[in-house]
Design a protein around this motif. Sequence first.
Motif: not given
Length: 120
Positions: A89-99, A46-57
Amino acid sequence: IPLPSRHSPHPHHIQYSYHYIMTDADAQAKTTPTKPILGYWKIRGLASAIRYQLAYSKVDYDEEVYEQGDGPEFSRASWMDVKYTLGLQYPNVPYFKDGDFSLTESGAIQRYCAKKWCPE
């Protein structure tokens, strides 16, 4: 804030989808100088699309990778040992922390990233 909406093809089966709404607190997280963190298993999943999006951005981010143990037990201890200590708040993976802001659910993470780093 994730808002649940009920969608179900069967009357006895409930599926929920989550929609992300950016708040003022989220907008303040935009100015956070630390690198965001993506947490997931040591697989594409599930994190692969997030990784692609972060790389694109062109977002510089760190990853926290959790590795499943060998079979036949396939221990998930690497994740279960820290699951409730991360302040999610809802501990699950994938998770994303921004600050100080954190988020789970892959679709909500992608919407957050799109609104923050690639709003066009």
